[in-house]
Design a protein around this motif. Sequence first.
Motif, PDB file in Angstrom:
ATOM      1  N   PHE A  61       0.833  -1.199   0.000  1.00  0.00           N
ATOM      2  CA  PHE A  61       0.000   0.000   0.000  1.00  0.00           C
ATOM      3  C   PHE A  61       0.870   1.252   0.000  1.00  0.00           C
ATOM      4  N   PHE A  62       1.894   1.264   0.854  1.00  0.00           N
ATOM      5  CA  PHE A  62       2.810   2.404   0.883  1.00  0.00           C
ATOM      6  C   PHE A  62       3.633   2.482  -0.404  1.00  0.00           C
ATOM      7  N   LEU A  63       4.004   1.326  -0.939  1.00  0.00           N
ATOM      8  CA  LEU A  63       4.769   1.316  -2.184  1.00  0.00           C
ATOM      9  C   LEU A  63       3.956   1.894  -3.338  1.00  0.00           C
ATOM     10  N   SER A  64       2.668   1.616  -3.375  1.00  0.00           N
ATOM     11  CA  SER A  64       1.823   2.189  -4.427  1.00  0.00           C
ATOM     12  C   SER A  64       1.749   3.706  -4.297  1.00  0.00           C
ATOM     13  N   ASN A  65       1.726   4.200  -3.058  1.00  0.00           N
ATOM     14  CA  ASN A  65       1.755   5.656  -2.851  1.00  0.00           C
ATOM     15  C   ASN A  65       3.070   6.251  -3.322  1.00  0.00           C
ATOM     16  N   LEU A  66       4.175   5.553  -3.051  1.00  0.00           N
ATOM     17  CA  LEU A  66       5.483   6.034  -3.491  1.00  0.00           C
ATOM     18  C   LEU A  66       5.561   6.074  -5.011  1.00  0.00           C
ATOM     19  N   SER A  67       5.006   5.079  -5.679  1.00  0.00           N
ATOM     20  CA  SER A  67       4.990   5.065  -7.144  1.00  0.00           C
ATOM     21  C   SER A  67       4.195   6.241  -7.689  1.00  0.00           C
ATOM     22  N   LEU A  68       3.073   6.549  -7.045  1.00  0.00           N
ATOM     23  CA  LEU A  68       2.258   7.685  -7.478  1.00  0.00           C
ATOM     24  C   LEU A  68       3.010   8.998  -7.283  1.00  0.00           C
ATOM     25  N   ILE A  69       3.720   9.133  -6.177  1.00  0.00           N
ATOM     26  CA  ILE A  69       4.515  10.333  -5.920  1.00  0.00           C
ATOM     27  C   ILE A  69       5.612  10.480  -6.969  1.00  0.00           C
ATOM     28  N   ASP A  70       6.285   9.377  -7.312  1.00  0.00           N
ATOM     29  CA  ASP A  70       7.358   9.430  -8.310  1.00  0.00           C
ATOM     30  C   ASP A  70       6.821   9.869  -9.673  1.00  0.00           C
ATOM     31  N   ILE A  71       5.649   9.365 -10.049  1.00  0.00           N
ATOM     32  CA  ILE A  71       5.049   9.754 -11.327  1.00  0.00           C
ATOM     33  C   ILE A  71       4.726  11.244 -11.329  1.00  0.00           C
ATOM     34  N   CYS A  72       4.060  11.700 -10.274  1.00  0.00           N
ATOM     35  CA  CYS A  72       3.639  13.106 -10.211  1.00  0.00           C
ATOM     36  C   CYS A  72       4.838  14.041 -10.061  1.00  0.00           C
ATOM     37  N   GLY A  73       5.791  13.662  -9.200  1.00  0.00           N
ATOM     38  CA  GLY A  73       6.947  14.523  -8.977  1.00  0.00           C
ATOM     39  C   GLY A  73       7.791  14.702 -10.224  1.00  0.00           C
ATOM     40  N   THR A  74       8.034  13.616 -10.945  1.00  0.00           N
ATOM     41  CA  THR A  74       8.815  13.709 -12.175  1.00  0.00           C
ATOM     42  C   THR A  74       8.073  14.480 -13.244  1.00  0.00           C
ATOM     43  N   SER A  75       6.759  14.318 -13.302  1.00  0.00           N
ATOM     44  CA  SER A  75       5.961  15.027 -14.307  1.00  0.00           C
ATOM     45  C   SER A  75       5.892  16.521 -14.032  1.00  0.00           C
ATOM     46  N   THR A  76       6.265  16.932 -12.847  1.00  0.00           N
ATOM     47  CA  THR A  76       6.325  18.360 -12.533  1.00  0.00           C
ATOM     48  C   THR A  76       7.486  19.043 -13.241  1.00  0.00           C
ATOM     49  N   ILE A  77       8.571  18.301 -13.490  1.00  0.00           N
ATOM     50  CA  ILE A  77       9.813  18.889 -14.004  1.00  0.00           C
ATOM     51  C   ILE A  77      10.151  18.453 -15.425  1.00  0.00           C
ATOM     52  N   THR A  78      10.073  17.155 -15.697  1.00  0.00           N
ATOM     53  CA  THR A  78      10.630  16.604 -16.930  1.00  0.00           C
ATOM     54  C   THR A  78       9.962  17.101 -18.213  1.00  0.00           C
ATOM     55  N   PRO A  79       8.622  17.194 -18.308  1.00  0.00           N
ATOM     56  CA  PRO A  79       8.030  17.669 -19.575  1.00  0.00           C
ATOM     57  C   PRO A  79       8.551  19.029 -20.018  1.00  0.00           C
ATOM     58  N   LYS A  80       8.715  19.964 -19.083  1.00  0.00           N
ATOM     59  CA  LYS A  80       9.251  21.279 -19.437  1.00  0.00           C
ATOM     60  C   LYS A  80      10.699  21.162 -19.891  1.00  0.00           C
ATOM     61  N   LEU A  81      11.476  20.307 -19.222  1.00  0.00           N
ATOM     62  CA  LEU A  81      12.871  20.107 -19.614  1.00  0.00           C
ATOM     63  C   LEU A  81      12.965  19.512 -21.009  1.00  0.00           C
ATOM     64  N   LEU A  82      12.109  18.562 -21.321  1.00  0.00           N
ATOM     65  CA  LEU A  82      12.095  17.967 -22.659  1.00  0.00           C
ATOM     66  C   LEU A  82      11.741  19.011 -23.713  1.00  0.00           C
ATOM     67  N   ARG A  83      10.851  19.907 -23.376  1.00  0.00           N
ATOM     68  CA  ARG A  83      10.480  20.976 -24.313  1.00  0.00           C
ATOM     69  C   ARG A  83      11.666  21.900 -24.570  1.00  0.00           C
ATOM     70  N   ILE A  84      12.439  22.189 -23.541  1.00  0.00           N
ATOM     71  CA  ILE A  84      13.632  23.022 -23.708  1.00  0.00           C
ATOM     72  C   ILE A  84      14.610  22.359 -24.667  1.00  0.00           C
ATOM     73  N   PHE A  85      14.855  21.065 -24.471  1.00  0.00           N
ATOM     74  CA  PHE A  85      15.768  20.331 -25.349  1.00  0.00           C
ATOM     75  C   PHE A  85      15.271  20.329 -26.798  1.00  0.00           C
ATOM     76  N   LEU A  86      13.967  20.135 -26.965  1.00  0.00           N
ATOM     77  CA  LEU A  86      13.426  19.920 -28.299  1.00  0.00           C
ATOM     78  C   LEU A  86      13.208  21.208 -29.073  1.00  0.00           C
ATOM     79  N   THR A  87      12.697  22.251 -28.408  1.00  0.00           N
ATOM     80  CA  THR A  87      12.333  23.488 -29.105  1.00  0.00           C
ATOM     81  C   THR A  87      13.280  24.642 -28.817  1.00  0.00           C
ATOM     82  N   GLY A  88      14.047  24.559 -27.747  1.00  0.00           N
ATOM     83  CA  GLY A  88      14.911  25.671 -27.366  1.00  0.00           C
ATOM     84  C   GLY A  88      14.174  26.778 -26.641  1.00  0.00           C
ATOM     85  N   ASP A  89      12.870  26.583 -26.390  1.00  0.00           N
ATOM     86  CA  ASP A  89      12.083  27.587 -25.677  1.00  0.00           C
ATOM     87  C   ASP A  89      12.330  27.450 -24.183  1.00  0.00           C
ATOM     88  N   LYS A  90      13.103  28.354 -23.612  1.00  0.00           N
ATOM     89  CA  LYS A  90      13.502  28.274 -22.216  1.00  0.00           C
ATOM     90  C   LYS A  90      12.629  29.114 -21.290  1.00  0.00           C
TER      91      LYS A  90
END
Length: 309
Positions: A61-90
């Motif tokens: 049960f706690f592990l499922s919560n940790l997995s959800l946190i990892d998904i949400c936490g990474t999605s807070t940062i990585t999509p914008k970073l990928l956009r910077i790499f791909l488009t150069g829009d900083k």
Amino acid sequence: MDVENMTMVREFLILGLSDNPQLQVPLFLVFLLIYLIILLGNLVIFTVICADSRLHTPMYFFLSNLSLIDICGTSTITPKLLRIFLTGDKSISYAGCITQLYFYIGFGCTSDFLFTAMAYDRYAAVCQPLRYSLIMNHRVCVQLAAASWIIGFLPSEMITVSVARLSFCASNVINHFFCDLMPLLNLSCTDTANTQSILFFVVALMEMPAFFLTFISYIFIISAILRIRSAEGKRKAFSTCSSHLTMFFIYYLSLFCMNLRPSSTYSQEQGKFLSVFYTSVTPMLNPIIYSLRNKEVKNAVRKVIGSKL
């Protein structure tokens, strides 16, 4: 400084990890792969735990919560970073930057408290096996998980509100790959003492107690395992918490290296590297470690995948 001469910042520019144009596509591919592994790995673990009744235990049960946190936490940062790499829009709007900071701190603090709840669960399983089902009943598990989420976002709200009250009137260039707290404080042209006081309060009265409770729990667990006479008994007891111990050391090692470096040895590039490890590599390792080192999870994954074929 004359307030009338201030030019208020409405957006920030995130420099990212490298200015080299030749590295943008390779970095995009690397971080896209890491992001997909994080999403797929943690989503599989979360789905399998929900789908398999044999995994409806406090530990998973706690592990499922940790997995959800990892998904949400990474999605807070990585999509914008990928956009910077791909488009150069900083560029990132002021509101977008503050929102990113809020969720980054919130999910990070929630992870800290959830690790404490997971350590307490393993302590009860190893050190109080006869009373385990009574100590870690469903109600207690839900309360611990809910407290981790609620308490985790309280410091985030306090810090983010304090940062939102600061003025940014000079440079708007963030020498990082996301809106982290210290780069924002360095850009502020007003006194940041209040924000730093709140940060000290959070670390001293919330984060450090959570760490020490987690650490002490594992000390008791290891001591209890060492007192077991049979080698088979030690192996079985250690197998129930080996994944937790592994992730505990990886997680806090990266966190301490990132936040407890001497100012004399500080460099922006080292800070970025450690932040990458904390925000991307650690969430990627979670599902790998828990799946490869856990027969129950591997069997459940095979069962779910087999039922879909």
